[in-house]
Motif scaffolding. Structure first.
Motif, PDB file in Angstrom:
ATOM      1  N   MET A  56      11.866 -16.674 -13.211  1.00 36.95           N
ATOM      2  CA  MET A  56      11.390 -15.499 -12.491  1.00 36.95           C
ATOM      3  C   MET A  56      11.672 -15.697 -11.011  1.00 36.95           C
ATOM      4  O   MET A  56      11.574 -16.785 -10.487  1.00 36.95           O
ATOM      5  CB  MET A  56       9.881 -15.348 -12.739  1.00 36.95           C
ATOM      6  N   SER A  57      12.033 -14.648 -10.354  1.00 35.88           N
ATOM      7  CA  SER A  57      12.257 -14.731  -8.923  1.00 35.88           C
ATOM      8  C   SER A  57      11.423 -13.658  -8.220  1.00 35.88           C
ATOM      9  O   SER A  57      11.008 -12.670  -8.826  1.00 35.88           O
ATOM     10  CB  SER A  57      13.739 -14.556  -8.603  1.00 35.88           C
ATOM     11  N   TRP A  58      11.213 -13.879  -6.966  1.00 38.61           N
ATOM     12  CA  TRP A  58      10.379 -12.982  -6.180  1.00 38.61           C
ATOM     13  C   TRP A  58      10.981 -11.582  -6.115  1.00 38.61           C
ATOM     14  O   TRP A  58      12.182 -11.419  -5.904  1.00 38.61           O
ATOM     15  CB  TRP A  58      10.205 -13.531  -4.778  1.00 38.61           C
ATOM     16  N   LYS A  59      10.122 -10.583  -6.271  1.00 33.58           N
ATOM     17  CA  LYS A  59      10.503  -9.178  -6.188  1.00 33.58           C
ATOM     18  C   LYS A  59       9.327  -8.389  -5.632  1.00 33.58           C
ATOM     19  O   LYS A  59       8.227  -8.910  -5.522  1.00 33.58           O
ATOM     20  CB  LYS A  59      10.842  -8.618  -7.565  1.00 33.58           C
ATOM     21  N   TRP A  60       9.551  -7.142  -5.330  1.00 31.53           N
ATOM     22  CA  TRP A  60       8.460  -6.254  -4.943  1.00 31.53           C
ATOM     23  C   TRP A  60       8.495  -5.062  -5.891  1.00 31.53           C
ATOM     24  O   TRP A  60       9.516  -4.751  -6.487  1.00 31.53           O
ATOM     25  CB  TRP A  60       8.554  -5.820  -3.490  1.00 31.53           C
ATOM     26  N   GLU A  61       7.337  -4.418  -6.023  1.00 29.69           N
ATOM     27  CA  GLU A  61       7.273  -3.202  -6.827  1.00 29.69           C
ATOM     28  C   GLU A  61       6.070  -2.370  -6.410  1.00 29.69           C
ATOM     29  O   GLU A  61       5.134  -2.874  -5.798  1.00 29.69           O
ATOM     30  CB  GLU A  61       7.230  -3.509  -8.318  1.00 29.69           C
ATOM     31  N   TYR A  62       6.152  -1.101  -6.731  1.00 29.21           N
ATOM     32  CA  TYR A  62       5.034  -0.206  -6.474  1.00 29.21           C
ATOM     33  C   TYR A  62       3.959  -0.456  -7.514  1.00 29.21           C
ATOM     34  O   TYR A  62       4.251  -0.736  -8.673  1.00 29.21           O
ATOM     35  CB  TYR A  62       5.464   1.264  -6.558  1.00 29.21           C
ATOM     36  N   ALA A  63       2.701  -0.339  -7.107  1.00 32.41           N
ATOM     37  CA  ALA A  63       1.584  -0.504  -8.027  1.00 32.41           C
ATOM     38  C   ALA A  63       0.604   0.643  -7.840  1.00 32.41           C
ATOM     39  O   ALA A  63       0.545   1.280  -6.786  1.00 32.41           O
ATOM     40  CB  ALA A  63       0.875  -1.836  -7.760  1.00 32.41           C
ATOM     41  N   PHE A  64      -0.145   0.903  -8.883  1.00 31.50           N
ATOM     42  CA  PHE A  64      -1.197   1.921  -8.860  1.00 31.50           C
ATOM     43  C   PHE A  64      -0.632   3.277  -8.448  1.00 31.50           C
ATOM     44  O   PHE A  64       0.398   3.698  -8.942  1.00 31.50           O
ATOM     45  CB  PHE A  64      -2.367   1.506  -7.977  1.00 31.50           C
ATOM     46  N   GLY A  65      -1.270   3.972  -7.550  1.00 32.69           N
ATOM     47  CA  GLY A  65      -0.873   5.309  -7.134  1.00 32.69           C
ATOM     48  C   GLY A  65       0.314   5.339  -6.187  1.00 32.69           C
ATOM     49  O   GLY A  65       0.840   6.407  -5.898  1.00 32.69           O
ATOM     50  N   ALA A  66       0.749   4.193  -5.698  1.00 29.97           N
ATOM     51  CA  ALA A  66       1.869   4.173  -4.756  1.00 29.97           C
ATOM     52  C   ALA A  66       3.150   4.678  -5.411  1.00 29.97           C
ATOM     53  O   ALA A  66       3.962   5.329  -4.771  1.00 29.97           O
ATOM     54  CB  ALA A  66       2.077   2.767  -4.201  1.00 29.97           C
ATOM     55  N   GLU A  67       3.310   4.411  -6.677  1.00 26.53           N
ATOM     56  CA  GLU A  67       4.509   4.881  -7.373  1.00 26.53           C
ATOM     57  C   GLU A  67       4.535   6.411  -7.423  1.00 26.53           C
ATOM     58  O   GLU A  67       5.559   7.039  -7.199  1.00 26.53           O
ATOM     59  CB  GLU A  67       4.561   4.302  -8.775  1.00 26.53           C
ATOM     60  N   GLU A  68       3.394   6.990  -7.683  1.00 28.70           N
ATOM     61  CA  GLU A  68       3.299   8.456  -7.711  1.00 28.70           C
ATOM     62  C   GLU A  68       3.545   9.038  -6.326  1.00 28.70           C
ATOM     63  O   GLU A  68       4.252  10.036  -6.175  1.00 28.70           O
ATOM     64  CB  GLU A  68       1.922   8.877  -8.228  1.00 28.70           C
ATOM     65  N   ALA A  69       2.974   8.430  -5.307  1.00 31.46           N
ATOM     66  CA  ALA A  69       3.164   8.918  -3.941  1.00 31.46           C
ATOM     67  C   ALA A  69       4.622   8.794  -3.510  1.00 31.46           C
ATOM     68  O   ALA A  69       5.123   9.627  -2.749  1.00 31.46           O
ATOM     69  CB  ALA A  69       2.257   8.151  -2.982  1.00 31.46           C
TER      70      ALA A  69
ATOM     71  N   ARG B  44       7.178   9.336  -5.212  1.00 32.97           N
ATOM     72  CA  ARG B  44       7.983  10.425  -5.780  1.00 32.97           C
ATOM     73  C   ARG B  44       8.050  11.636  -4.858  1.00 32.97           C
ATOM     74  O   ARG B  44       8.995  12.411  -4.933  1.00 32.97           O
ATOM     75  CB  ARG B  44       7.420  10.835  -7.131  1.00 32.97           C
ATOM     76  N   THR B  45       7.054  11.798  -3.999  1.00 33.61           N
ATOM     77  CA  THR B  45       7.011  12.984  -3.146  1.00 33.61           C
ATOM     78  C   THR B  45       7.290  12.677  -1.676  1.00 33.61           C
ATOM     79  O   THR B  45       7.366  13.600  -0.875  1.00 33.61           O
ATOM     80  CB  THR B  45       5.635  13.672  -3.251  1.00 33.61           C
ATOM     81  N   ALA B  46       7.439  11.421  -1.320  1.00 35.65           N
ATOM     82  CA  ALA B  46       7.683  11.041   0.078  1.00 35.65           C
ATOM     83  C   ALA B  46       9.164  11.248   0.424  1.00 35.65           C
ATOM     84  O   ALA B  46      10.034  11.130  -0.442  1.00 35.65           O
ATOM     85  CB  ALA B  46       7.288   9.585   0.306  1.00 35.65           C
ATOM     86  N   PRO B  47       9.447  11.536   1.685  1.00 33.80           N
ATOM     87  CA  PRO B  47      10.838  11.705   2.113  1.00 33.80           C
ATOM     88  C   PRO B  47      11.653  10.420   1.935  1.00 33.80           C
ATOM     89  O   PRO B  47      11.136   9.306   2.091  1.00 33.80           O
ATOM     90  CB  PRO B  47      10.720  12.048   3.597  1.00 33.80           C
ATOM     91  N   ALA B  48      12.922  10.591   1.627  1.00 31.05           N
ATOM     92  CA  ALA B  48      13.801   9.455   1.341  1.00 31.05           C
ATOM     93  C   ALA B  48      13.923   8.482   2.510  1.00 31.05           C
ATOM     94  O   ALA B  48      13.936   7.266   2.306  1.00 31.05           O
ATOM     95  CB  ALA B  48      15.175   9.950   0.931  1.00 31.05           C
ATOM     96  N   ASP B  49      14.012   8.996   3.747  1.00 27.08           N
ATOM     97  CA  ASP B  49      14.153   8.087   4.893  1.00 27.08           C
ATOM     98  C   ASP B  49      12.902   7.238   5.091  1.00 27.08           C
ATOM     99  O   ASP B  49      12.984   6.069   5.463  1.00 27.08           O
ATOM    100  CB  ASP B  49      14.524   8.835   6.164  1.00 27.08           C
ATOM    101  N   PHE B  50      11.739   7.798   4.835  1.00 30.99           N
ATOM    102  CA  PHE B  50      10.492   7.033   4.917  1.00 30.99           C
ATOM    103  C   PHE B  50      10.469   5.946   3.843  1.00 30.99           C
ATOM    104  O   PHE B  50      10.141   4.791   4.116  1.00 30.99           O
ATOM    105  CB  PHE B  50       9.284   7.965   4.772  1.00 30.99           C
TER     106      PHE B  50
ATOM    107  N   GLN C 198      -0.235   1.106  -1.766  1.00 29.37           N
ATOM    108  CA  GLN C 198      -0.512   2.438  -1.239  1.00 29.37           C
ATOM    109  C   GLN C 198       0.529   2.760  -0.181  1.00 29.37           C
ATOM    110  O   GLN C 198       0.872   1.910   0.646  1.00 29.37           O
ATOM    111  CB  GLN C 198      -1.902   2.506  -0.609  1.00 29.37           C
ATOM    112  N   ILE C 199       1.027   3.981  -0.210  1.00 28.83           N
ATOM    113  CA  ILE C 199       1.888   4.458   0.867  1.00 28.83           C
ATOM    114  C   ILE C 199       1.317   5.776   1.373  1.00 28.83           C
ATOM    115  O   ILE C 199       0.791   6.581   0.601  1.00 28.83           O
ATOM    116  CB  ILE C 199       3.359   4.628   0.455  1.00 28.83           C
ATOM    117  N   THR C 200       1.390   5.937   2.682  1.00 31.16           N
ATOM    118  CA  THR C 200       0.889   7.160   3.308  1.00 31.16           C
ATOM    119  C   THR C 200       1.939   7.676   4.272  1.00 31.16           C
ATOM    120  O   THR C 200       2.261   7.015   5.272  1.00 31.16           O
ATOM    121  CB  THR C 200      -0.420   6.881   4.068  1.00 31.16           C
ATOM    122  N   TYR C 201       2.487   8.825   3.960  1.00 28.77           N
ATOM    123  CA  TYR C 201       3.461   9.467   4.840  1.00 28.77           C
ATOM    124  C   TYR C 201       2.703  10.346   5.833  1.00 28.77           C
ATOM    125  O   TYR C 201       1.951  11.238   5.452  1.00 28.77           O
ATOM    126  CB  TYR C 201       4.449  10.297   4.045  1.00 28.77           C
ATOM    127  N   LEU C 202       2.882  10.081   7.121  1.00 29.22           N
ATOM    128  CA  LEU C 202       2.182  10.818   8.163  1.00 29.22           C
ATOM    129  C   LEU C 202       3.108  11.722   8.959  1.00 29.22           C
ATOM    130  O   LEU C 202       2.657  12.555   9.743  1.00 29.22           O
ATOM    131  CB  LEU C 202       1.474   9.848   9.112  1.00 29.22           C
TER     132      LEU C 202
END
Length: 85
Positions: free
Chosen positions: A1-14, A16-22, A79-83
């Motif tokens: 196994m090697s180190w990776k990152w991934e979305y968890a919980f509601g961040a994956e859903e958020a 989907r609607t956040a702008p691509a550049d963000f 969690q991700i928050t687009y402002l």
């Protein structure tokens, strides 16, 4: 196994609607966090202590919260928050 990152919980859903550049900026910072975690925790499989404290990262357009789980060799974006700034 090697180190990776991934979305968890509601961040994956958020994500989907956040702008691509963000999302690109979030993913770039998550990649940096993975490299730092991998360097700091060389013996991650045998890690016995508690996981390090996560945190918040401000990127152009918003903010995201992450958590490092050493034994799983993962950085979770919880969690991700687009402002829009």
């Amino acid at each position: 196994m090697s180190w990776k990152w991934e979305y968890a919980f509601g961040a994956e859903e958020a994500a989907r609607t956040a702008p691509a550049d963000f999302l690109t900026r979030v993913e770039e910072k998550a990649d940096e966090l993975v490299r730092a975690a991998e360097a700091a925790h060389i013996h991650s499989r045998t890690h016995q202590g508690t996981d390090p404290k996560g945190g918040d990262i401000i990127v152009p357009g918003g903010i995201f919260t992450y958590q490092v789980v050493v034994r799983r060799e993962r950085v979770y974006v919880v969690q991700i928050t687009y402002l829009g700034f």
